[in-house]
Design a protein around this motif. Sequence first.
Motif, PDB file in Angstrom:
ATOM      1  N   ALA A  25       0.819  -1.214   0.000  1.00 30.90           N
ATOM      2  CA  ALA A  25       0.000   0.000   0.000  1.00 30.90           C
ATOM      3  C   ALA A  25       0.849   1.259   0.000  1.00 30.90           C
ATOM      4  O   ALA A  25       0.334   2.343   0.119  1.00 30.90           O
ATOM      5  N   GLY A  26       2.155   1.102  -0.121  1.00 30.62           N
ATOM      6  CA  GLY A  26       3.005   2.278   0.028  1.00 30.62           C
ATOM      7  C   GLY A  26       3.862   2.544  -1.182  1.00 30.62           C
ATOM      8  O   GLY A  26       3.705   1.926  -2.233  1.00 30.62           O
ATOM      9  N   ASP A  27       4.777   3.487  -1.013  1.00 27.45           N
ATOM     10  CA  ASP A  27       5.707   3.807  -2.085  1.00 27.45           C
ATOM     11  C   ASP A  27       6.608   2.608  -2.348  1.00 27.45           C
ATOM     12  O   ASP A  27       7.066   1.973  -1.422  1.00 27.45           O
ATOM     13  N   PRO A  28       6.867   2.300  -3.596  1.00 22.49           N
ATOM     14  CA  PRO A  28       7.817   1.230  -3.885  1.00 22.49           C
ATOM     15  C   PRO A  28       9.213   1.676  -3.471  1.00 22.49           C
ATOM     16  O   PRO A  28       9.453   2.880  -3.318  1.00 22.49           O
ATOM     17  N   PRO A  29      10.138   0.712  -3.265  1.00 22.21           N
ATOM     18  CA  PRO A  29      11.498   1.113  -2.909  1.00 22.21           C
ATOM     19  C   PRO A  29      12.017   2.163  -3.879  1.00 22.21           C
ATOM     20  O   PRO A  29      11.886   2.022  -5.090  1.00 22.21           O
ATOM     21  N   GLY A  30      12.541   3.224  -3.376  1.00 25.08           N
ATOM     22  CA  GLY A  30      13.065   4.293  -4.226  1.00 25.08           C
ATOM     23  C   GLY A  30      14.248   4.926  -3.538  1.00 25.08           C
ATOM     24  O   GLY A  30      14.306   4.942  -2.323  1.00 25.08           O
ATOM     25  N   GLU A  31      15.154   5.457  -4.314  1.00 20.65           N
ATOM     26  CA  GLU A  31      16.390   5.969  -3.735  1.00 20.65           C
ATOM     27  C   GLU A  31      16.155   7.127  -2.782  1.00 20.65           C
ATOM     28  O   GLU A  31      16.794   7.236  -1.756  1.00 20.65           O
ATOM     29  N   ARG A  32      15.223   7.997  -3.113  1.00 22.22           N
ATOM     30  CA  ARG A  32      15.052   9.206  -2.320  1.00 22.22           C
ATOM     31  C   ARG A  32      14.607   8.867  -0.898  1.00 22.22           C
ATOM     32  O   ARG A  32      15.200   9.320   0.079  1.00 22.22           O
ATOM     33  N   ILE A  33      13.587   8.053  -0.799  1.00 20.17           N
ATOM     34  CA  ILE A  33      13.067   7.714   0.525  1.00 20.17           C
ATOM     35  C   ILE A  33      14.098   6.889   1.298  1.00 20.17           C
ATOM     36  O   ILE A  33      14.251   7.043   2.502  1.00 20.17           O
ATOM     37  N   CYS A  34      14.860   6.043   0.608  1.00 22.83           N
ATOM     38  CA  CYS A  34      15.914   5.257   1.260  1.00 22.83           C
ATOM     39  C   CYS A  34      16.996   6.173   1.826  1.00 22.83           C
ATOM     40  O   CYS A  34      17.550   5.903   2.887  1.00 22.83           O
ATOM     41  N   LEU A  45      10.427   7.864  14.861  1.00 21.20           N
ATOM     42  CA  LEU A  45      10.087   6.966  15.970  1.00 21.20           C
ATOM     43  C   LEU A  45       9.795   7.743  17.252  1.00 21.20           C
ATOM     44  O   LEU A  45       9.167   7.222  18.157  1.00 21.20           O
ATOM     45  N   GLY A  46      10.238   8.983  17.307  1.00 24.56           N
ATOM     46  CA  GLY A  46       9.962   9.800  18.479  1.00 24.56           C
ATOM     47  C   GLY A  46       8.615  10.494  18.398  1.00 24.56           C
ATOM     48  O   GLY A  46       8.244  11.240  19.283  1.00 24.56           O
ATOM     49  N   GLY A  47       7.889  10.266  17.302  1.00 32.95           N
ATOM     50  CA  GLY A  47       6.566  10.859  17.160  1.00 32.95           C
ATOM     51  C   GLY A  47       6.621  12.333  16.785  1.00 32.95           C
ATOM     52  O   GLY A  47       5.651  13.058  16.951  1.00 32.95           O
ATOM     53  N   VAL A  48       7.774  12.798  16.295  1.00 30.66           N
ATOM     54  CA  VAL A  48       7.911  14.211  15.934  1.00 30.66           C
ATOM     55  C   VAL A  48       7.347  14.469  14.537  1.00 30.66           C
ATOM     56  O   VAL A  48       6.762  15.515  14.278  1.00 30.66           O
ATOM     57  N   LEU A  49       7.502  13.484  13.665  1.00 31.97           N
ATOM     58  CA  LEU A  49       6.968  13.645  12.301  1.00 31.97           C
ATOM     59  C   LEU A  49       5.442  13.555  12.348  1.00 31.97           C
ATOM     60  O   LEU A  49       4.894  12.837  13.178  1.00 31.97           O
ATOM     61  N   PRO A  50       4.768  14.283  11.463  1.00 36.68           N
ATOM     62  CA  PRO A  50       3.309  14.103  11.375  1.00 36.68           C
ATOM     63  C   PRO A  50       2.990  12.655  11.003  1.00 36.68           C
ATOM     64  O   PRO A  50       3.774  12.003  10.312  1.00 36.68           O
ATOM     65  N   GLU A  51       1.850  12.171  11.490  1.00 32.67           N
ATOM     66  CA  GLU A  51       1.561  10.756  11.339  1.00 32.67           C
ATOM     67  C   GLU A  51       1.543  10.294   9.891  1.00 32.67           C
ATOM     68  O   GLU A  51       1.994   9.198   9.566  1.00 32.67           O
ATOM     69  N   SER A  52       1.036  11.149   8.997  1.00 33.47           N
ATOM     70  CA  SER A  52       0.966  10.735   7.592  1.00 33.47           C
ATOM     71  C   SER A  52       2.374  10.515   7.035  1.00 33.47           C
ATOM     72  O   SER A  52       2.622   9.570   6.291  1.00 33.47           O
ATOM     73  N   GLY A  53       3.315  11.383   7.425  1.00 35.27           N
ATOM     74  CA  GLY A  53       4.699  11.233   6.983  1.00 35.27           C
ATOM     75  C   GLY A  53       5.333   9.993   7.573  1.00 35.27           C
ATOM     76  O   GLY A  53       6.018   9.236   6.884  1.00 35.27           O
ATOM     77  N   ALA A  54       5.082   9.762   8.857  1.00 33.47           N
ATOM     78  CA  ALA A  54       5.648   8.591   9.528  1.00 33.47           C
ATOM     79  C   ALA A  54       5.150   7.309   8.872  1.00 33.47           C
ATOM     80  O   ALA A  54       5.919   6.388   8.603  1.00 33.47           O
ATOM     81  N   ARG A  55       3.855   7.274   8.586  1.00 38.16           N
ATOM     82  CA  ARG A  55       3.268   6.090   7.952  1.00 38.16           C
ATOM     83  C   ARG A  55       3.890   5.801   6.593  1.00 38.16           C
ATOM     84  O   ARG A  55       4.073   4.658   6.214  1.00 38.16           O
ATOM     85  N   ARG A  56       4.205   6.862   5.871  1.00 42.84           N
ATOM     86  CA  ARG A  56       4.785   6.707   4.546  1.00 42.84           C
ATOM     87  C   ARG A  56       6.129   5.973   4.654  1.00 42.84           C
ATOM     88  O   ARG A  56       6.410   5.048   3.909  1.00 42.84           O
ATOM     89  N   PHE A  57       6.946   6.403   5.635  1.00 46.97           N
ATOM     90  CA  PHE A  57       8.248   5.763   5.816  1.00 46.97           C
ATOM     91  C   PHE A  57       8.096   4.329   6.326  1.00 46.97           C
ATOM     92  O   PHE A  57       8.822   3.432   5.906  1.00 46.97           O
TER      93      PHE A  57
END
Length: 109
Positions: A25-34, A45-57
């Motif tokens: 359901a997510g982004d396929p492996p890609g260099e940028r996100i890696c 993991l510290g909950g600092v990122l907004p949830e939508s961003g965290a879920r993406r990673f």
Amino acid sequence: MCETGENAEDLFRMLCGSAAAGNPAGDPPGERICEELPALLCDLLGGVLPESGARRFLRHGAQCPSCRDVFETEFALRRIMRRSCAAPAPERLRAVIYETLTEEIRTEL
Ligand SMILES: [Zn+2]
């Protein structure tokens, strides 16, 4: 080392399960996100990122073998840290801390 990230680990396990079940359901492996992941891991993991961003990673990590390793290593490290922090300090260390604090209190008074 930042906050516990236990919820992130639960979510990650769930996403790994659905990725294994052939339900990506997510982004396929890609260099940028890696490339972005290691720098953002602590915030993520510290909950600092907004949830939508965290879920993406997390979704990406569930599907990308190299990023999955990054997550697994970090989760294992955090488990060990939690265990170690719950264990009592050795007697000698406690004595040193007690003496140091006593000394500090004396100079404060
Ligand atoms: Zn990746």
